[in-house]
Design a protein around this motif. Structure first.
Motif, mmCIF file in Angstrom:
data_model
loop_
_atom_site.group_PDB
_atom_site.id
_atom_site.type_symbol
_atom_site.label_atom_id
_atom_site.label_comp_id
_atom_site.label_asym_id
_atom_site.label_seq_id
_atom_site.Cartn_x
_atom_site.Cartn_y
_atom_site.Cartn_z
ATOM 1 N N ARG A 193 33.781 43.538 25.487
ATOM 2 C CA ARG A 193 35.199 43.199 25.627
ATOM 3 C C ARG A 193 35.533 42.881 27.080
ATOM 4 O O ARG A 193 36.280 41.923 27.368
ATOM 5 C CB ARG A 193 36.057 44.351 25.129
ATOM 6 C CG ARG A 193 36.098 44.480 23.605
ATOM 7 C CD ARG A 193 36.912 45.681 23.196
ATOM 8 N NE ARG A 193 36.987 45.796 21.733
ATOM 9 C CZ ARG A 193 37.509 46.839 21.095
ATOM 10 N NH1 ARG A 193 37.969 47.880 21.802
ATOM 11 N NH2 ARG A 193 37.557 46.854 19.770
ATOM 12 N N ALA A 194 34.962 43.670 28.007
ATOM 13 C CA ALA A 194 35.231 43.427 29.422
ATOM 14 C C ALA A 194 34.701 42.062 29.843
ATOM 15 O O ALA A 194 35.365 41.318 30.576
ATOM 16 C CB ALA A 194 34.589 44.529 30.274
ATOM 17 N N VAL A 195 33.498 41.722 29.376
ATOM 18 C CA VAL A 195 32.924 40.411 29.700
ATOM 19 C C VAL A 195 33.777 39.299 29.122
ATOM 20 O O VAL A 195 34.042 38.286 29.777
ATOM 21 C CB VAL A 195 31.476 40.317 29.183
ATOM 22 C CG1 VAL A 195 30.947 38.887 29.310
ATOM 23 C CG2 VAL A 195 30.567 41.277 29.941
ATOM 24 N N ALA A 196 34.214 39.492 27.866
ATOM 25 C CA ALA A 196 35.050 38.469 27.220
ATOM 26 C C ALA A 196 36.366 38.298 27.951
ATOM 27 O O ALA A 196 36.831 37.167 28.181
ATOM 28 C CB ALA A 196 35.293 38.852 25.766
ATOM 29 N N VAL A 197 36.978 39.415 28.338
ATOM 30 C CA VAL A 197 38.252 39.340 29.057
ATOM 31 C C VAL A 197 38.059 38.666 30.402
ATOM 32 O O VAL A 197 38.848 37.809 30.812
ATOM 33 C CB VAL A 197 38.842 40.756 29.230
ATOM 34 C CG1 VAL A 197 40.037 40.708 30.180
ATOM 35 C CG2 VAL A 197 39.267 41.311 27.884
ATOM 36 N N GLY A 198 36.974 39.051 31.106
ATOM 37 C CA GLY A 198 36.717 38.438 32.403
ATOM 38 C C GLY A 198 36.469 36.944 32.277
ATOM 39 O O GLY A 198 36.975 36.150 33.064
ATOM 40 N N GLY A 199 35.665 36.550 31.256
ATOM 41 C CA GLY A 199 35.408 35.136 31.049
ATOM 42 C C GLY A 199 36.673 34.370 30.707
ATOM 43 O O GLY A 199 36.894 33.256 31.184
ATOM 44 N N GLY A 200 37.496 34.991 29.861
ATOM 45 C CA GLY A 200 38.754 34.333 29.505
ATOM 46 C C GLY A 200 39.660 34.169 30.705
ATOM 47 O O GLY A 200 40.320 33.131 30.871
ATOM 48 N N LEU A 201 39.701 35.201 31.566
ATOM 49 C CA LEU A 201 40.529 35.121 32.760
ATOM 50 C C LEU A 201 40.063 34.016 33.685
ATOM 51 O O LEU A 201 40.865 33.246 34.233
ATOM 52 C CB LEU A 201 40.501 36.471 33.486
ATOM 53 C CG LEU A 201 41.348 36.573 34.754
ATOM 54 C CD1 LEU A 201 42.833 36.313 34.430
ATOM 55 C CD2 LEU A 201 41.190 37.951 35.401
ATOM 56 N N VAL A 202 38.736 33.915 33.863
ATOM 57 C CA VAL A 202 38.195 32.842 34.703
ATOM 58 C C VAL A 202 38.555 31.485 34.126
ATOM 59 O O VAL A 202 38.935 30.558 34.856
ATOM 60 C CB VAL A 202 36.660 32.995 34.834
ATOM 61 C CG1 VAL A 202 36.054 31.760 35.488
ATOM 62 C CG2 VAL A 202 36.322 34.241 35.631
ATOM 63 N N LEU A 203 38.444 31.347 32.805
ATOM 64 C CA LEU A 203 38.779 30.083 32.160
ATOM 65 C C LEU A 203 40.240 29.726 32.362
ATOM 66 O O LEU A 203 40.585 28.577 32.650
ATOM 67 C CB LEU A 203 38.445 30.176 30.669
ATOM 68 C CG LEU A 203 38.653 28.896 29.855
ATOM 69 C CD1 LEU A 203 37.762 27.769 30.400
ATOM 70 C CD2 LEU A 203 38.344 29.145 28.380
ATOM 71 N N VAL A 204 41.126 30.726 32.210
ATOM 72 C CA VAL A 204 42.562 30.486 32.403
ATOM 73 C C VAL A 204 42.834 30.047 33.836
ATOM 74 O O VAL A 204 43.598 29.098 34.088
ATOM 75 C CB VAL A 204 43.356 31.765 32.058
ATOM 76 C CG1 VAL A 204 44.816 31.621 32.511
ATOM 77 C CG2 VAL A 204 43.311 32.028 30.568
ATOM 78 N N LEU A 205 42.168 30.719 34.806
ATOM 79 C CA LEU A 205 42.388 30.359 36.206
ATOM 80 C C LEU A 205 41.891 28.947 36.491
ATOM 81 O O LEU A 205 42.513 28.205 37.258
ATOM 82 C CB LEU A 205 41.656 31.362 37.107
ATOM 83 C CG LEU A 205 42.256 32.774 37.146
ATOM 84 C CD1 LEU A 205 41.358 33.712 37.945
ATOM 85 C CD2 LEU A 205 43.660 32.748 37.757
ATOM 86 N N LEU A 206 40.758 28.580 35.872
ATOM 87 C CA LEU A 206 40.254 27.224 36.054
ATOM 88 C C LEU A 206 41.246 26.194 35.530
ATOM 89 O O LEU A 206 41.470 25.148 36.155
ATOM 90 C CB LEU A 206 38.902 27.069 35.355
ATOM 91 C CG LEU A 206 37.686 27.691 36.055
ATOM 92 C CD1 LEU A 206 36.456 27.568 35.166
ATOM 93 C CD2 LEU A 206 37.432 27.028 37.400
ATOM 94 N N VAL A 207 41.818 26.483 34.358
ATOM 95 C CA VAL A 207 42.785 25.537 33.773
ATOM 96 C C VAL A 207 44.028 25.435 34.639
ATOM 97 O O VAL A 207 44.537 24.339 34.923
ATOM 98 C CB VAL A 207 43.142 25.987 32.342
ATOM 99 C CG1 VAL A 207 44.303 25.154 31.803
ATOM 100 C CG2 VAL A 207 41.937 25.868 31.429
ATOM 101 N N VAL A 208 44.502 26.605 35.105
ATOM 102 C CA VAL A 208 45.736 26.613 35.898
ATOM 103 C C VAL A 208 45.533 25.928 37.243
ATOM 104 O O VAL A 208 46.373 25.149 37.706
ATOM 105 C CB VAL A 208 46.212 28.066 36.091
ATOM 106 C CG1 VAL A 208 47.398 28.117 37.075
ATOM 107 C CG2 VAL A 208 46.624 28.667 34.759
ATOM 108 N N PHE A 209 44.392 26.215 37.883
ATOM 109 C CA PHE A 209 44.160 25.681 39.229
ATOM 110 C C PHE A 209 43.131 24.550 39.231
ATOM 111 O O PHE A 209 42.451 24.337 40.227
ATOM 112 C CB PHE A 209 43.674 26.817 40.152
ATOM 113 C CG PHE A 209 44.682 27.913 40.339
ATOM 114 C CD1 PHE A 209 45.765 27.750 41.193
ATOM 115 C CD2 PHE A 209 44.547 29.108 39.648
ATOM 116 C CE1 PHE A 209 46.680 28.768 41.366
ATOM 117 C CE2 PHE A 209 45.459 30.129 39.818
ATOM 118 C CZ PHE A 209 46.534 29.967 40.662
#
Length: 232
Positions: free
Chosen positions: A21-37
């Motif tokens: 779950r931690a890996v999934a959350v971290g990966g999702g967060l990185v993906l969101v940041l990539l999309v935003v920035f």
């Protein structure tokens, strides 16, 4: 006991699930940041991918170049061995000068530099001089004797004097026969590379001169072996 075992197994599973779950959350967060920035990040990502591609291509080219160069050196060495190969019977039929030229040619084949024949009336105990592939200077005495002859210690003492005269790092004695036991011991004691008939055959067939130093003082066999060898 069984209950405690099941409890430990359940706890391990919960830890694995938590890590996933931690890996999934971290990966999702990185993906969101990539999309935003994305507009800010994409030039750096593109540059990193290009640099990675260039580095990979450079590494592949370097590896390929080393492989091809190695194959070319091996082929050239094999061709040089074939071109310069002589049977020991042919070597026995050579003149002293021809034998010195053969030894000089074998040195050049092995990558030695500044190799020249200096044998003659005033050779100061040396027949061939040059530099080993590692840069050390060498002086060589060549004796084309009948296979039934024996090299005496005094001849190695002459070579030791030549080593001093030429200020050489390594002295090499190459012969078509064998060394007496005292002369062999003398060579080992004073760091002289003693190339007897058997080692000359190895050198002539492609073994490098420097590799013979690993078997210096060996290979002449016992008295029965030498008796058969003289009859051959």
């Amino acid at each position: 006991m069984a209950g405690r075992g099941r409890g430990r197994g359940a706890a391990a599973r919960r830890r694995r699930v938590a890590r996933l779950r931690a890996v999934a959350v971290g990966g999702g967060l990185v993906l969101v940041l990539l999309v935003v920035f994305w507009s800010v990040v994409w030039p750096y990502l593109t540059a990193a991918m290009l640099l990675g591609g260039v580095a990979a291509a450079g590494w592949w080219l370097w590896r390929t170049d080393r492989f091809l160069r190695g194959r070319d050196r091996m082929w050239r060495h094999e061709e040089a061995v074939k071109a310069g190969h002589r049977t020991l019977a042919e070597v026995d039929a050579m003149t002293g000068t021809e034998f010195e030229e053969l030894v000089a040619g074998l040195c050049r084949r092995d990558g030695c530099t500044d190799v020249r024949r200096v044998g003659g009336a005033n050779d100061n105990g040396a027949d061939v001089v040059g530099r080993l592939p590692d840069g050390r200077s060498m002086v060589i005495q060549c004796k084309r004797y009948a296979p039934t002859s024996t090299i005496a210690s005094r001849e190695l003492r002459d070579l030791l004097g030549a080593k001093v005269h030429f200020d050489a790092d390594l002295a090499v004695f190459v012969t078509t026969t064998r060394f007496s036991r005292p002369s062999e011991n003398f060579a080992l004691r004073h760091g002289i590379l003693a190339v007897h008939r058997d080692h000359l055959g190895l050198w002539n067939n492609g073994t490098s001169l420097l590799s013979l130093s690993a078997v210096n003082g060996q290979g002449q066999g016992d008295s029965r072996h030498r008796a058969r060898w003289k009859q051959a």
